[in-house]
Structures are given as C-alpha cells and as structure tokens.
Enzyme design. Structure first.
Site, PDB file in Angstrom:
ATOM      1  N   ASP A   8       0.888  -1.166   0.000  1.00  0.00           N
ATOM      2  CA  ASP A   8       0.000   0.000   0.000  1.00  0.00           C
ATOM      3  C   ASP A   8       0.925   1.214   0.000  1.00  0.00           C
ATOM      4  O   ASP A   8       1.461   1.588   1.047  1.00  0.00           O
ATOM      5  CB  ASP A   8      -0.898  -0.010   1.234  1.00  0.00           C
ATOM      6  CG  ASP A   8      -1.770   1.234   1.314  1.00  0.00           C
ATOM      7  OD1 ASP A   8      -2.282   1.668   0.274  1.00  0.00           O
ATOM      8  OD2 ASP A   8      -1.934   1.774   2.429  1.00  0.00           O
ATOM      9  N   GLU A  67      -1.118  -1.374  -4.928  1.00  0.00           N
ATOM     10  CA  GLU A  67      -2.324  -0.599  -5.208  1.00  0.00           C
ATOM     11  C   GLU A  67      -2.015   0.464  -6.257  1.00  0.00           C
ATOM     12  O   GLU A  67      -0.965   1.101  -6.227  1.00  0.00           O
ATOM     13  CB  GLU A  67      -2.840   0.056  -3.929  1.00  0.00           C
ATOM     14  CG  GLU A  67      -4.160   0.772  -4.120  1.00  0.00           C
ATOM     15  CD  GLU A  67      -4.731   1.318  -2.830  1.00  0.00           C
ATOM     16  OE1 GLU A  67      -5.558   2.242  -2.920  1.00  0.00           O
ATOM     17  OE2 GLU A  67      -4.351   0.849  -1.743  1.00  0.00           O
ATOM     18  N   ASP A 139      -2.535   0.886   7.372  1.00  0.00           N
ATOM     19  CA  ASP A 139      -1.692   0.765   6.177  1.00  0.00           C
ATOM     20  C   ASP A 139      -1.247  -0.675   5.947  1.00  0.00           C
ATOM     21  O   ASP A 139      -1.193  -1.141   4.808  1.00  0.00           O
ATOM     22  CB  ASP A 139      -0.478   1.689   6.276  1.00  0.00           C
ATOM     23  CG  ASP A 139      -0.875   3.154   6.269  1.00  0.00           C
ATOM     24  OD1 ASP A 139      -1.484   3.587   5.281  1.00  0.00           O
ATOM     25  OD2 ASP A 139      -0.593   3.852   7.260  1.00  0.00           O
TER      26      ASP A 139
END
EC number: 3.1.21.10
Length: 173
Positions: A8, A67, A139
């Site tokens: 992420d 991502e 996160d």
C-alpha cells in the site's frame, strides 16, 4: 505454495503485507509499515526502495502486488504517490518479481465484498481471513488486502484455465 508481497504505497508511510498461499488457504507471514523520516523527498523515495528491497530479501516472495494510484484532488500529492509506487515497483523488478496492480475498488471488493468499504471494514476482514488475534494497523491491513486480492485474482485465473472469457457483449465505452 506461493508467497505474495502486497504494498500500500505512500510517500510518508508505505504499508506491506506478506501472505503464503497453500491451495485455497492463506497464511499470514508478516506485515508492517515503512516510515520515511526525512523531509527531503528524494531521500524518502530511497527509504521506500531500500525498505521494500529488504522485505523482499527477508520473505523471498514469488509475487508482488501494489495498489494503483487513485485520482487525488491535489496534483502534487498524486505525483508524490506515483513516485513512491515507482520506488517500490523498481525494488520488485530488481528482484525479478512479476508486478500486479489493483485499484482500491478491486482490493476492497476482494476482501470485503464491496468496492465502497471503509478502512475499518478492510481491517476487520483481513483479521478474519488471516485469523489474526487483532486487527492490523490501517496501512498494513491495506497492504495485506492487496496480497489477498492478488491471491483471489490469480485463483480465478487458474480456475478459468489462465484465460478470461473472450466473448464480449454490449458496446465498448
């Protein structure tokens, strides 16, 4: 058996999550955050690159998933996020890992069942799927969600024989 590293990305905090996949089961191996300490942006990118490289050395993943950048209201933030993603992707390609990218909507759909899920819902489902004693930090949970999404996507491709349905109905937009 495969090991998937999910990322992420963020210019200040980059989450990572590592899972091992045996058949249909997913086993938690580790997660955490790479926190950049400097105000010097190029040095923060180096910290992200070095951190992801170390995680790759430690866990020896077979797959790398990250991502995709979302559209931000602030163009400067979007550019910095894109550069942070680039630093992580270069670390993966240096290790000859295949790179997969997923949108936030795809990740949330794979983990929670809806692309409009809240962060707390993602944390809860990651905890349930991986049978963790507590919900991971936001996160790290997002990064584990990226890895879970890659697992589900790759499982779908295997069940389809490695190819998607070639028939298309309707119009292209």
């Amino acid at each position: 058996m495969a090991i998937i590293l999910g990322i992420d990305p963020g210019s200040r905090i980059t989450g990572y999550g590592v899972i091992q996949c045996n058949g249909r089961s997913q086993i938690y191996l580790g997660s955490g955050c790479i926190r950049t300490a400097s105000d010097d942006f190029p040095y923060r990118l180096k910290q992200i690159f070095d951190g992801v490289s170390e995680i790759i050395r430690q866990y020896q993943p077979n797959f790398f998933a990250i991502e995709r950048v979302f559209l931000a209201k602030n163009a400067d933030s979007a550019l910095k996020l894109g550069q942070a993603r680039g630093a992580a992707i270069v670390a993966a390609t240096n290790a000859d890992l295949p790179v997969a990218e997923y949108s936030a909507t795809q990740i949330k759909s794979a983990v929670v069942g809806t692309g409009k899920a809240e962060k707390t819902q993602v944390q809860h489902m990651v905890q349930q799927i991986l049978k963790l004693p507590a919900a991971p930090q936001a996160d790290a949970a997002d990064a584990l969600g990226v890895a879970i999404c890659h697992f589900h996507t790759s499982q779908s491709l295997v069940s389809l024989g490695g190819r998607a349905n070639t028939r298309t109905y309707g119009r292209y937009r």
